[in-house]
Each structure stands twice: as C-alpha cells, then as structure tokens.
Design an enzyme around this catalytic site. Structure first.
Site, PDB file in Angstrom:
ATOM      1  N   ASP A   1       0.864  -1.186   0.000  1.00 52.89           N
ATOM      2  CA  ASP A   1       0.000   0.000   0.000  1.00 52.89           C
ATOM      3  C   ASP A   1       0.897   1.231   0.000  1.00 52.89           C
ATOM      4  OD1 ASP A   1      -2.051   1.751   0.119  1.00 52.89           O
ATOM      5  OD2 ASP A   1      -2.753   1.191   2.115  1.00 52.89           O
ATOM      6  N   ALA A   2       1.363   1.569  -1.200  1.00 54.11           N
ATOM      7  CA  ALA A   2       2.360   2.627  -1.367  1.00 54.11           C
ATOM      8  C   ALA A   2       1.804   3.874  -2.039  1.00 54.11           C
ATOM      9  CB  ALA A   2       3.534   2.086  -2.196  1.00 54.11           C
ATOM     10  N   LYS A   3       0.683   3.720  -2.749  1.00 55.51           N
ATOM     11  CA  LYS A   3       0.010   4.823  -3.444  1.00 55.51           C
ATOM     12  C   LYS A   3       0.992   5.626  -4.296  1.00 55.51           C
ATOM     13  CE  LYS A   3      -3.583   5.084   0.106  1.00 55.51           C
ATOM     14  NZ  LYS A   3      -3.002   4.104   1.063  1.00 55.51           N
ATOM     15  N   ARG A   4       1.787   4.934  -5.071  1.00 57.59           N
ATOM     16  CA  ARG A   4       2.746   5.592  -5.954  1.00 57.59           C
ATOM     17  C   ARG A   4       2.038   6.179  -7.163  1.00 57.59           C
ATOM     18  NH1 ARG A   4       5.468   5.220  -1.727  1.00 57.59           N
ATOM     19  NH2 ARG A   4       7.519   4.238  -1.661  1.00 57.59           N
TER      20      ARG A   4
ATOM     21  N   THR B   1      -0.633  -0.355  -4.684  1.00 56.51           N
ATOM     22  CA  THR B   1      -1.638   0.687  -4.906  1.00 56.51           C
ATOM     23  C   THR B   1      -1.002   1.850  -5.658  1.00 56.51           C
ATOM     24  OG1 THR B   1      -1.200   1.620  -2.709  1.00 56.51           O
ATOM     25  CG2 THR B   1      -3.040   0.079  -2.906  1.00 56.51           C
TER      26      THR B   1
END
EC number: 4.1.1.23
Length: 272
Positions: A91-94, A118
């Site tokens: 869950d890094a939302k890059r 993510t």
C-alpha cells in the site's frame, strides 16, 4: 498470483479478508520494544494468528519508510514470512511518470516481490502503464476512497457531467484488465459502491473503511460482490490493535475469525 488463484483461496477459506499491517511502534506492546526487530516480531505473531482467515496482507509502506533503513528490513522480513499462497499488497500509493514509475514498479515487483501495489491515477496512463507490464502482478488503482477529503476531487463533475471517479474507472479500463487491475473502493457509502460495480462489473475491489471507519461489511457485499467475490475487505486497526497488551495475537485471531465467519455467510448469500 492470478485471478483464478486468488478466487480459489477465497473459496477455500470462505473469506475475503485482507489484514492491514500498519504497524506503529507507539501502539505495539512495550515488551516487544526490547527485541532487535519489534516491528517484525509483532507482524510475525499477527500473521501466525490470522493466516488461516486472511486471503491478503497489506502493509502500509509509510509505517516502514518512517523508520528508515531498519523499517525497510522489517518490511522485507515480513513479506518473506507471509505464506506464499496469500496475496500481498504494497500500500504505497505511488504515482509518477516515465522511468520513475517504472523504477517504483521494479522496486515492489522485482526487488521485494509483492503481488500488487496501490497506484494513484492522477498523472494518467504513463504513470500507471509501467506497473502493468509485469506478469501476474496487479495495479490497485485509487478510484473512490473513504477518507474525509475524498469529495474534494473524486466527486467533482467533469465536462461530461460525470463525477471524476467515473472518468477514472472508464478511462483506466483501456489500460488494464480484470487480470491485472483492481480498484480501491471505500466502504463508507454503499450506494457509491453500487455505482462503481456497475461500471466495472468484473474487477476486484480493495475495500478499506470497514470497522474503525464505520463501513458496513453487509453493505459492501450487497453492493460490491460479484460471481468471483470481487472483494478484498481490509481491516487494520480493528484486528492488529484489538489488544495493546501481550495477548495482542490471540485478540487479533478472535477478531479475524469473527470477520471470516461473517464473510462466509455473505459469500453464501451473494456470491453465486
């Protein structure tokens, strides 16, 4: 892990539970802080206690990045410890473009070997495409989130009169498919989950917001489930911090089992 393998695990465990490993040193039992790697020891005990009920684990990368190099070591040890038949989510939302996005993809898919990551879609196709080039890996695209500020942009109407999250869902289907792209869909508004499901009937959703944020598991299943389940429902705080004493693992097990039993009933009701 491909879609068929993920659904097979869901059926086998009668569960679509994702356990969020948002491990915060200020919240774990103080006795663990005496150990060489308290984060990994906490995660290890949580995994041991919940693996029979969980089909996915989702470390939020910020909790590890904040600890510097040692945090990255704890993350890799945690990832290596998770059973290989359980889906893993970074869950890094890059969300960046060109070679930078490609290097983020390489970091999580090659160097660390997560099953998915993510990704924020705001910069468009060239920020997402590099993640889609890896075999049996998944992009989990932010579509409709459950945080208080989600309406700042996601619900704004475009020139076509559609809310922005509709545009994201429609456009992104030109980039990926049901075998390599999922969507983050928050649990807190059932009627909006129904809208998303109508637009992407066959994709999996990663659903945060059940439990501590007030989302209803029943509503999520009612509005979001499809014939391959199509849901990974995340619980972080509600499971891993069910107790902040040294019985934290047994408390986590009880909460995970409670959710699994409810999920088994919902699968029987809605996943036909």
């Amino acid at each position: 892990m491909n879609k068929a393998e993920l659904f097979e695990q869901i059926k086998r465990k009668s569960s679509f539970l994702c356990v969020g490993l948002d491990t915060d040193l200020s919240k774990i039992p103080s006795d663990l802080l005496k150990l060489e790697d308290p984060v990994f020891e906490f995660n290890k005990q949580i995994i041991d206690a919940t693996a029979e009920y969980a089909v996915a684990y989702k470390p939020n990368i910020a909790f590890y990045e904040a600890l510097g190099p040692k945090g990255w070591e704890s993350l890799q040890k945690t990832l290596d410890y998770i059973p290989k038949d359980i889906f893993t989510i970074a869950d890094a939302k890059r969300g960046d473009i060109g070679n930078t996005s490609g290097l983020y993809a390489k970091a999580f898919f090659e160097s660390m070997d997560f099953d998915s990551v993510t990704v924020a879609p705001y910069m468009g196709v060239d920020s997402v495409q590099p993640f889609l080039e890896f075999q049996d890996k998944w992009v989990i695209l932010l579509a409709l989130t459950s945080n208080a500020g989600s309406s700042d942009f996601q619900l704004i109407e475009s020139k076509s009169g559609k809310p922005l999250f509709h545009e994201v869902l429609e456009k992104s289907q030109l980039w990926g498919n049901t075998d390599n792209m999922m969507y983050v869909v928050g649990a807190t508004r059932g009627e909006l989950i129904a809208e998303v499901r109508k637009l992407v009937p066959d994709h999996f959703f990663l659903v945060p917001g059940v439990g501590a944020q007030g989302g209803s598991l029943e509503e999520v299943a009612q509005y979001g489930m499809n014939d391959t389940c199509g849901l990974l429902v995340n619980s972080s705080r509600g499971i891993i911090y069910a107790s902040q004493k040294m019985d934290f693992a047994s408390a986590a097990k009880r909460e995970a089992e409670k959710l699994q039993l409810e999920m088994a009933s919902l699968l029987e009701q809605y996943c036909r």
